[in-house]
Design an enzyme around this catalytic site. Sequence first.
Site, PDB file in Angstrom:
ATOM      1  N   ARG A   1       0.813  -1.224   0.000  1.00 49.42           N
ATOM      2  CA  ARG A   1       0.000   0.000   0.000  1.00 49.42           C
ATOM      3  C   ARG A   1       0.842   1.268   0.000  1.00 49.42           C
ATOM      4  O   ARG A   1       0.426   2.300   0.540  1.00 49.42           O
ATOM      5  CB  ARG A   1      -0.949   0.034   1.213  1.00 49.42           C
ATOM      6  CG  ARG A   1      -2.024  -1.008   1.203  1.00 49.42           C
ATOM      7  CD  ARG A   1      -3.370  -0.402   0.777  1.00 49.42           C
ATOM      8  NE  ARG A   1      -4.389  -1.418   0.792  1.00 49.42           N
ATOM      9  CZ  ARG A   1      -5.306  -1.535   1.744  1.00 49.42           C
ATOM     10  NH1 ARG A   1      -5.355  -0.673   2.722  1.00 49.42           N
ATOM     11  NH2 ARG A   1      -6.189  -2.488   1.693  1.00 49.42           N
TER      12      ARG A   1
ATOM     13  N   ARG B   1      -5.982  11.924  -5.750  1.00 47.27           N
ATOM     14  CA  ARG B   1      -7.243  11.213  -5.526  1.00 47.27           C
ATOM     15  C   ARG B   1      -8.413  12.211  -5.536  1.00 47.27           C
ATOM     16  O   ARG B   1      -9.468  11.929  -6.105  1.00 47.27           O
ATOM     17  CB  ARG B   1      -7.176  10.495  -4.184  1.00 47.27           C
ATOM     18  CG  ARG B   1      -8.378   9.642  -3.875  1.00 47.27           C
ATOM     19  CD  ARG B   1      -8.175   9.025  -2.500  1.00 47.27           C
ATOM     20  NE  ARG B   1      -9.342   8.290  -2.063  1.00 47.27           N
ATOM     21  CZ  ARG B   1     -10.430   8.868  -1.573  1.00 47.27           C
ATOM     22  NH1 ARG B   1     -10.508  10.180  -1.468  1.00 47.27           N
ATOM     23  NH2 ARG B   1     -11.450   8.127  -1.200  1.00 47.27           N
TER      24      ARG B   1
ATOM     25  N   ASP C   1      -6.710  -2.087  -7.183  1.00 46.59           N
ATOM     26  CA  ASP C   1      -7.201  -2.797  -6.003  1.00 46.59           C
ATOM     27  C   ASP C   1      -7.429  -4.249  -6.367  1.00 46.59           C
ATOM     28  O   ASP C   1      -7.669  -4.563  -7.537  1.00 46.59           O
ATOM     29  CB  ASP C   1      -8.498  -2.178  -5.479  1.00 46.59           C
ATOM     30  CG  ASP C   1      -8.767  -2.643  -4.055  1.00 46.59           C
ATOM     31  OD1 ASP C   1      -8.150  -2.100  -3.127  1.00 46.59           O
ATOM     32  OD2 ASP C   1      -9.557  -3.583  -3.878  1.00 46.59           O
TER      33      ASP C   1
ATOM     34  N   ARG D   1      -2.979   6.818   1.075  1.00 41.80           N
ATOM     35  CA  ARG D   1      -3.457   8.043   1.731  1.00 41.80           C
ATOM     36  C   ARG D   1      -2.489   8.704   2.708  1.00 41.80           C
ATOM     37  O   ARG D   1      -2.683   9.849   3.089  1.00 41.80           O
ATOM     38  CB  ARG D   1      -4.772   7.748   2.465  1.00 41.80           C
ATOM     39  CG  ARG D   1      -5.933   7.553   1.534  1.00 41.80           C
ATOM     40  CD  ARG D   1      -7.127   7.008   2.267  1.00 41.80           C
ATOM     41  NE  ARG D   1      -6.896   5.638   2.684  1.00 41.80           N
ATOM     42  CZ  ARG D   1      -7.793   4.858   3.266  1.00 41.80           C
ATOM     43  NH1 ARG D   1      -8.987   5.329   3.548  1.00 41.80           N
ATOM     44  NH2 ARG D   1      -7.511   3.620   3.600  1.00 41.80           N
TER      45      ARG D   1
ATOM     46  N   TYR E   1     -14.711 -11.555   0.207  1.00 42.38           N
ATOM     47  CA  TYR E   1     -15.410 -10.292  -0.057  1.00 42.38           C
ATOM     48  C   TYR E   1     -16.718 -10.535  -0.819  1.00 42.38           C
ATOM     49  O   TYR E   1     -17.721  -9.863  -0.594  1.00 42.38           O
ATOM     50  CB  TYR E   1     -14.511  -9.325  -0.842  1.00 42.38           C
ATOM     51  CG  TYR E   1     -13.455  -8.708   0.038  1.00 42.38           C
ATOM     52  CD1 TYR E   1     -13.769  -7.665   0.904  1.00 42.38           C
ATOM     53  CD2 TYR E   1     -12.144  -9.174   0.042  1.00 42.38           C
ATOM     54  CE1 TYR E   1     -12.821  -7.104   1.738  1.00 42.38           C
ATOM     55  CE2 TYR E   1     -11.178  -8.618   0.871  1.00 42.38           C
ATOM     56  CZ  TYR E   1     -11.524  -7.578   1.712  1.00 42.38           C
ATOM     57  OH  TYR E   1     -10.584  -7.029   2.543  1.00 42.38           O
TER      58      TYR E   1
HETATM   59  O1  CP3 Z   1       0.241  -1.497  -2.540  1.00 41.92           O
HETATM   60  C1  CP3 Z   1      -0.098  -0.531  -3.268  1.00 41.92           C
HETATM   61  O2  CP3 Z   1       0.289   0.642  -3.063  1.00 41.92           O
HETATM   62  C2  CP3 Z   1      -0.928  -0.808  -4.484  1.00 41.92           C
HETATM   63  C3  CP3 Z   1      -2.319  -0.577  -4.351  1.00 41.92           C
HETATM   64  C4  CP3 Z   1      -3.195  -1.497  -3.505  1.00 41.92           C
HETATM   65  C5  CP3 Z   1      -4.383  -1.028  -2.896  1.00 41.92           C
HETATM   66  N1  CP3 Z   1      -5.043  -2.080  -2.342  1.00 41.92           N
HETATM   67  C6  CP3 Z   1      -4.837   0.377  -2.926  1.00 41.92           C
HETATM   68  C7  CP3 Z   1      -5.918   0.789  -2.026  1.00 41.92           C
HETATM   69  C8  CP3 Z   1      -3.120  -2.868  -3.237  1.00 41.92           C
HETATM   70  C9  CP3 Z   1      -2.019  -3.862  -3.597  1.00 41.92           C
HETATM   71  C10 CP3 Z   1      -4.295  -3.234  -2.509  1.00 41.92           C
HETATM   72  C11 CP3 Z   1      -4.593  -4.610  -2.093  1.00 41.92           C
HETATM   73  C12 CP3 Z   1      -5.807  -4.874  -1.312  1.00 41.92           C
HETATM   74  N2  CP3 Z   1      -7.034  -4.270  -1.393  1.00 41.92           N
HETATM   75  C13 CP3 Z   1      -5.908  -5.941  -0.379  1.00 41.92           C
HETATM   76  C14 CP3 Z   1      -4.833  -6.931  -0.037  1.00 41.92           C
HETATM   77  C15 CP3 Z   1      -3.815  -6.378   0.866  1.00 41.92           C
HETATM   78  C16 CP3 Z   1      -4.301  -6.022   2.252  1.00 41.92           C
HETATM   79  O3  CP3 Z   1      -4.251  -4.826   2.555  1.00 41.92           O
HETATM   80  O4  CP3 Z   1      -4.659  -6.927   2.979  1.00 41.92           O
HETATM   81  C17 CP3 Z   1      -7.220  -5.906   0.156  1.00 41.92           C
HETATM   82  C18 CP3 Z   1      -7.793  -6.833   1.203  1.00 41.92           C
HETATM   83  C19 CP3 Z   1      -7.923  -4.862  -0.518  1.00 41.92           C
HETATM   84  C20 CP3 Z   1      -9.359  -4.489  -0.346  1.00 41.92           C
HETATM   85  C21 CP3 Z   1      -9.502  -3.093   0.086  1.00 41.92           C
HETATM   86  N3  CP3 Z   1      -9.233  -1.988  -0.702  1.00 41.92           N
HETATM   87  C22 CP3 Z   1      -9.927  -2.606   1.355  1.00 41.92           C
HETATM   88  C23 CP3 Z   1     -10.294  -3.486   2.515  1.00 41.92           C
HETATM   89  C24 CP3 Z   1      -9.926  -1.201   1.280  1.00 41.92           C
HETATM   90  C25 CP3 Z   1     -10.381  -0.209   2.300  1.00 41.92           C
HETATM   91  C26 CP3 Z   1      -9.234   0.139   3.178  1.00 41.92           C
HETATM   92  C27 CP3 Z   1      -9.497   1.382   4.014  1.00 41.92           C
HETATM   93  O5  CP3 Z   1      -8.617   1.611   4.853  1.00 41.92           O
HETATM   94  O6  CP3 Z   1     -10.494   2.080   3.860  1.00 41.92           O
HETATM   95  C28 CP3 Z   1      -9.451  -0.836  -0.001  1.00 41.92           C
HETATM   96  C29 CP3 Z   1      -9.252   0.534  -0.515  1.00 41.92           C
HETATM   97  C30 CP3 Z   1      -7.879   0.882  -0.944  1.00 41.92           C
HETATM   98  N4  CP3 Z   1      -7.089   0.127  -1.768  1.00 41.92           N
HETATM   99  C31 CP3 Z   1      -7.176   2.094  -0.649  1.00 41.92           C
HETATM  100  C32 CP3 Z   1      -5.950   2.041  -1.334  1.00 41.92           C
HETATM  101  C33 CP3 Z   1      -4.880   3.100  -1.403  1.00 41.92           C
HETATM  102  C34 CP3 Z   1      -7.698   3.245   0.187  1.00 41.92           C
HETATM  103  C35 CP3 Z   1      -8.810   3.917  -0.554  1.00 41.92           C
HETATM  104  C36 CP3 Z   1      -8.709   5.405  -0.718  1.00 41.92           C
HETATM  105  O7  CP3 Z   1      -7.706   5.962  -1.234  1.00 41.92           O
HETATM  106  O8  CP3 Z   1      -9.718   6.039  -0.362  1.00 41.92           O
END
Ligand code: CP3
Length: 348
Positions: A27, A40, A77, A31, A152
Amino acid sequence: MTSSDEYLLIKAAFKQPVERTPVWVMRQAGRYLAEYREVRDKAGSFLSLCYNPELAAEVSVQPLDIIGVDAVIMFSDILTPLVGMGVELDFMPGPVLANPIKNQRDIDHLHPLIPEKSTSYVGEILRLIRQQISGRAPVIGFAGAPFTLACYMIEGGNSKLFSKTIKFFFNEQKLAHQLMEKLTTMTIEYLNYQIENGAQMVQLFDTWAGILSPDDYKSFVFPYVSRIFESLNGTGVVPKVYYINGSNHLLEIMSGTGADVIGLDWKCDIQTVKQQIGHKVALQGNLDPNVLFCNPEIIKEKVLEILTKFGSESGHIFNLGHGIDKNVNPEHLKEMVKAVKENSKRDC
Ligand code: CP3
């Protein structure tokens, strides 16, 4: 252009000698960076950012320039390719999937993913990143693993207990395997598409598979993940990383999936894990993400602990044990990266 086999990341993933330990962060495009939040906001929403190749490439590259990591992970994502199978997806801000999977009909409704049709924006993001960074670092592609995607799809979003998922997998075993089949085929197509479009390493995120016992993991997950790894193009050139959160009880089995690298969370001891499976695979990890909230001296101390525990052999990619939190101070992440770079130098 640097050839793929010259990057620290790729060499470490294949356990070849390296001058120092490579480092990137799950990640890392996110943010905690003001620069990310700005882009964003320009995009309007998280999903519009995912679907906008220019802006998605821009945030992917930010951590390379701002933090100094050794790799760029494409911004996307794990859930977005599901849209190409007919799933309705939104983020508010956590993921929300309309019409969760309950029965045979729901599974029959899922159609095969045609990546060049439904996820062409991902191909474009990868090509743009490769152009923009012109060989300064390797580019990582990724996908969610079938079990984690199924979680999910069955829960309809985030969950603490995953009770619906367990009920579905145990009560409806035939349906569970059908769902895993469909998601496995999708993941193979999707990752091979990313490799064709420039991904130089790929990571399979199986975040929630750690909720399963070793026996249930062996019957519901292992065969599918193994099939994904054996079906990917680029064997011996494009390393394959497999990550589970809370995987202490599964590490031995995970090391037999065909992955080149196993991603560790922070609850296991990397020295012990290296003795257990380090002869078969490289290891990625495993700093507690919360350490980044501590003072810089503590961050450095904790980094050194991990580097010392792994030792001076190759086969280690430094990372957090899970994604970076949105409230982390970017200066603290820079301290972590600096500590890895300065304290892992070796002759090779
Ligand atoms: O690593 C990176 O920088 C690449 C981008 C990336 C994101 N999500 C961006 C993201 C990657 C590789 C993921 C993987 C992901 N997404 C996983 C597996 C890894 C982990 O964290 O366990 C999972 C389970 C998800 C599903 C997901 N996406 C969730 C549960 C959420 C909400 C998280 C939150 O804190 O609200 C997301 C959203 C998400 N994916 C964000 C980002 C940067 C935040 C959203 C935003 O910018 O508003």
